[in-house]
Design an enzyme around this catalytic site. Structure first.
Site, mmCIF file in Angstrom:
data_model
loop_
_atom_site.group_PDB
_atom_site.id
_atom_site.type_symbol
_atom_site.label_atom_id
_atom_site.label_comp_id
_atom_site.label_asym_id
_atom_site.label_seq_id
_atom_site.Cartn_x
_atom_site.Cartn_y
_atom_site.Cartn_z
ATOM 1 N N ARG A 18 12.303 52.978 -18.221
ATOM 2 C CA ARG A 18 11.859 53.702 -19.415
ATOM 3 C C ARG A 18 11.385 55.106 -19.040
ATOM 4 O O ARG A 18 11.218 55.438 -17.869
ATOM 5 C CB ARG A 18 10.730 52.939 -20.108
ATOM 6 C CG ARG A 18 11.144 51.638 -20.735
ATOM 7 C CD ARG A 18 9.946 50.873 -21.261
ATOM 8 N NE ARG A 18 9.056 50.422 -20.188
ATOM 9 C CZ ARG A 18 7.870 49.840 -20.390
ATOM 10 N NH1 ARG A 18 7.444 49.639 -21.623
ATOM 11 N NH2 ARG A 18 7.135 49.449 -19.369
ATOM 12 N N LYS A 82 4.395 54.989 -16.217
ATOM 13 C CA LYS A 82 3.612 53.993 -15.484
ATOM 14 C C LYS A 82 2.749 54.666 -14.427
ATOM 15 O O LYS A 82 2.822 55.861 -14.188
ATOM 16 C CB LYS A 82 4.545 52.969 -14.844
ATOM 17 C CG LYS A 82 5.423 52.234 -15.857
ATOM 18 C CD LYS A 82 4.614 51.462 -16.878
ATOM 19 C CE LYS A 82 3.969 50.236 -16.297
ATOM 20 N NZ LYS A 82 3.223 49.438 -17.305
ATOM 21 N N HIS A 100 -3.806 51.965 -15.925
ATOM 22 C CA HIS A 100 -4.257 50.583 -15.706
ATOM 23 C C HIS A 100 -5.475 50.515 -14.777
ATOM 24 O O HIS A 100 -5.500 49.758 -13.815
ATOM 25 C CB HIS A 100 -3.114 49.725 -15.153
ATOM 26 C CG HIS A 100 -1.877 49.746 -16.001
ATOM 27 N ND1 HIS A 100 -1.861 49.275 -17.290
ATOM 28 C CD2 HIS A 100 -0.622 50.214 -15.755
ATOM 29 C CE1 HIS A 100 -0.654 49.436 -17.804
ATOM 30 N NE2 HIS A 100 0.104 50.010 -16.897
ATOM 31 N N GLN A 105 -9.368 46.666 -13.469
ATOM 32 C CA GLN A 105 -8.321 45.877 -12.839
ATOM 33 C C GLN A 105 -8.446 46.000 -11.315
ATOM 34 O O GLN A 105 -9.150 46.879 -10.804
ATOM 35 C CB GLN A 105 -6.943 46.374 -13.294
ATOM 36 C CG GLN A 105 -6.668 46.198 -14.779
ATOM 37 C CD GLN A 105 -6.954 47.424 -15.618
ATOM 38 O OE1 GLN A 105 -7.885 48.169 -15.324
ATOM 39 N NE2 GLN A 105 -6.168 47.635 -16.657
ATOM 40 N N PHE A 139 4.346 50.178 -27.140
ATOM 41 C CA PHE A 139 5.644 49.546 -26.939
ATOM 42 C C PHE A 139 5.720 48.174 -27.598
ATOM 43 O O PHE A 139 6.643 47.402 -27.327
ATOM 44 C CB PHE A 139 5.931 49.397 -25.443
ATOM 45 C CG PHE A 139 6.405 50.663 -24.782
ATOM 46 C CD1 PHE A 139 7.734 51.047 -24.864
ATOM 47 C CD2 PHE A 139 5.522 51.455 -24.078
ATOM 48 C CE1 PHE A 139 8.181 52.210 -24.256
ATOM 49 C CE2 PHE A 139 5.955 52.618 -23.458
ATOM 50 C CZ PHE A 139 7.290 52.998 -23.548
ATOM 51 N N ARG A 215 2.938 45.139 -34.865
ATOM 52 C CA ARG A 215 4.070 45.820 -34.237
ATOM 53 C C ARG A 215 4.939 44.832 -33.464
ATOM 54 O O ARG A 215 6.166 44.791 -33.611
ATOM 55 C CB ARG A 215 3.552 46.886 -33.251
ATOM 56 C CG ARG A 215 3.003 48.155 -33.895
ATOM 57 C CD ARG A 215 2.279 48.963 -32.835
ATOM 58 N NE ARG A 215 1.970 50.316 -33.285
ATOM 59 C CZ ARG A 215 1.007 51.068 -32.762
ATOM 60 N NH1 ARG A 215 0.265 50.594 -31.778
ATOM 61 N NH2 ARG A 215 0.796 52.289 -33.209
ATOM 62 N N ASP A 236 0.586 35.062 -39.902
ATOM 63 C CA ASP A 236 -0.415 36.059 -39.528
ATOM 64 C C ASP A 236 -1.764 35.526 -39.985
ATOM 65 O O ASP A 236 -1.935 34.322 -40.146
ATOM 66 C CB ASP A 236 -0.069 37.427 -40.122
ATOM 67 C CG ASP A 236 -0.475 38.569 -39.200
ATOM 68 O OD1 ASP A 236 -1.666 38.927 -39.205
ATOM 69 O OD2 ASP A 236 0.379 39.079 -38.449
ATOM 70 N N TYR A 261 -2.719 39.196 -29.627
ATOM 71 C CA TYR A 261 -3.450 39.641 -28.451
ATOM 72 C C TYR A 261 -4.872 39.125 -28.538
ATOM 73 O O TYR A 261 -5.594 39.394 -29.501
ATOM 74 C CB TYR A 261 -3.412 41.171 -28.344
ATOM 75 C CG TYR A 261 -2.048 41.651 -27.930
ATOM 76 C CD1 TYR A 261 -1.721 41.784 -26.584
ATOM 77 C CD2 TYR A 261 -1.072 41.932 -28.881
ATOM 78 C CE1 TYR A 261 -0.463 42.203 -26.200
ATOM 79 C CE2 TYR A 261 0.191 42.349 -28.496
ATOM 80 C CZ TYR A 261 0.485 42.489 -27.151
ATOM 81 O OH TYR A 261 1.743 42.886 -26.777
ATOM 82 N N ILE A 329 6.796 37.336 -19.571
ATOM 83 C CA ILE A 329 7.080 38.591 -18.853
ATOM 84 C C ILE A 329 6.196 39.693 -19.433
ATOM 85 O O ILE A 329 6.158 39.890 -20.652
ATOM 86 C CB ILE A 329 8.565 38.951 -18.978
ATOM 87 C CG1 ILE A 329 9.430 37.846 -18.355
ATOM 88 C CG2 ILE A 329 8.864 40.296 -18.326
ATOM 89 C CD1 ILE A 329 10.917 38.004 -18.597
ATOM 90 N N LEU A 332 8.268 43.425 -21.092
ATOM 91 C CA LEU A 332 9.496 43.110 -21.816
ATOM 92 C C LEU A 332 10.294 44.333 -22.289
ATOM 93 O O LEU A 332 11.527 44.326 -22.215
ATOM 94 C CB LEU A 332 9.162 42.209 -23.014
ATOM 95 C CG LEU A 332 8.796 40.757 -22.675
ATOM 96 C CD1 LEU A 332 8.104 40.098 -23.859
ATOM 97 C CD2 LEU A 332 10.037 39.965 -22.264
#
Length: 387
Positions: A18, A82, A100, A105, A139, A215, A236, A261, A329, A332
């Site tokens: 991407r 990224k 990130h 993290q 995304f 989304r 939902d 989420y 994954i 995605l």
């Protein structure tokens, strides 16, 4: 303020195809007055973006050497997608990318400390928000879209490979690339998968999409409808607010796509006990949210993330129901890099166009304020700039 030079760097993450800037958005930035430099694609195809150098050149952008951002003038804004490669050198520029490191993290201190040590600034794409607190670009749509696509592919594969062989990596379906060139290629292939599965099962799959109005969920629903699998329960808040899981409707569907989420502990949507139901049709779960290691994971039937080269993990289920595979994954949209990049970059464009006024633009003001707050949490405080 004059227009700052925007420098789009090549990505350093393997198999990330991407791009934060696309030829389309690069042209719009150029037309608005921004100088736009784009680093050439690396020679290693595992690191190459979906857009060719020539596409950016035709849009009017100036091509520069790969990784030339490291020695670029300090007033350039370095735009990527990224995180940067793991190094320890101080960073002097203003950066726009997903770092990130704001949620503590693993290794966050080393990542974050590089910016204040060099006098640089990080505008983290994950935390660019409008006045309502909603992310300006994400995304999510294509995460749901690709997640549902892999769920369909897995459903068909299970039926046409009854010996239990797991779904191969997507490079096996994309001429070794590991991603689809475009949506048309993906949809065409999936329609063939649906037809092959329908030939065995004498029907198309039924699906339940949880979080269908968001989304991510809307992307999953759109994919299912585009491949002709329109028997979809679109759930939902109204469907879940007055009752707790596990939900029997999930077990009674062939495919479950989770697009919720997790923000707080909740009862599970499905668990090992509920899978024992004699009414179980469920054979594929795509957990787009990937809360795999969260102790409150609402899908506690698996414990590892999957990857594009090994897309599924099998769930040992008691009883005589169908075999059950989980897809989990965490990147995605990378399987559909052109469309996902175009959608993300177009959503980000209004904010990029405001970069020349970032000192007075709320989106960028908020991002810089958050950067300073996070830097202040570094062990020992904000490190001094190295000279």
């Amino acid at each position: 303020m004059s227009f700052p030079t925007l420098h789009a760097r090549a990505e350093g993450k393997p198999f990330e195809h991407r791009s934060c800037l696309t030829p389309t958005t690069a042209k719009k930035l150029l037309d608005a007055g921004y100088p736009v430099l784009v680093e050439r694609n690396p020679t290693d195809p595992n690191y190459s973006r979906i857009f060719k150098d020539e596409e950016f050149e035709q849009a009017g952008a100036t091509l520069v050497d790969t990784n030339s951002w490291e020695t670029a003038p300090e007033d350039r804004i370095i735009i990527g997608l990224k995180e940067l490669p793991e190094e320890n050198s101080p960073l002097k520029h203003t950066f726009v990318h997903f770092a990130h490191c704001y949620k503590q993290q693993g290794g966050w201190e080393q990542v974050l400390a590089r910016f204040p040590r060099g006098g640089g600034t990080l505008y983290d794409l994950e935390f660019l928000q409008d006045s309502t607190g909603r992310r300006v670009a994400a995304f999510g749509y294509h995460a749901g879209f690709v997640g549902a696509a892999l769920a369909i592919k897995t459903w068909s594969w299970q039926l046409t490979h009854p010996n239990g062989e797991p779904l191969p990596g997507i490079e096996n379906f994309t001429d070794g690339r590991g991603y689809y060139n475009n949506e048309t290629e993906l949809i065409t292939q999936l329609k063939e998968d649906v037809a092959a599965g329908e030939k065995v099962a004498s029907r198309k799959p039924s699906s339940l999409v949880l979080g269908a109005l968001g989304r991510c969920g809307s992307g999953a629903v759109d994919l299912l409808e585009k491949v002709g699998c329109s028997e979809i329960k679109k759930w939902d808040l109204p469907e879940t607010k007055d009752r707790n899981g596990p939900y029997p409707e999930i077990i009674e569907s062939d495919i479950f796509v989770n697009c919720i989420y997790l923000s707080k502990p909740i009862p599970p949507f499905v668990n090992m006990e509920s899978l024992k139901s004699p009414n179980r049709k469920l054979s594929v779960v795509c957990d787009v949210s990937c809360d795999t290691t969260n102790p409150h994971n609402p899908i506690p039937i698996y414990s590892i993330n999957t990857t594009f080269d090994k897309p599924t993990v099998e769930v040992p289920v008691e009883g005589n129901g169908p075999r059950l595979s989980v897809i989990s994954i965490d990147h995605l949209p990378s399987a559909l890099p052109r469309e996902s990049s175009e959608a993300f970059s177009e959503a980000l464009l209004p904010s990029l166009l405001a970069l020349k006024d970032r000192a007075t633009t709320p989106v960028w003001q908020g991002a810089e304020k958050l950067f300073k707050e996070k830097a202040a949490t570094l062990p020992g405080g904000v490190p001094a700039k190295e000279v």
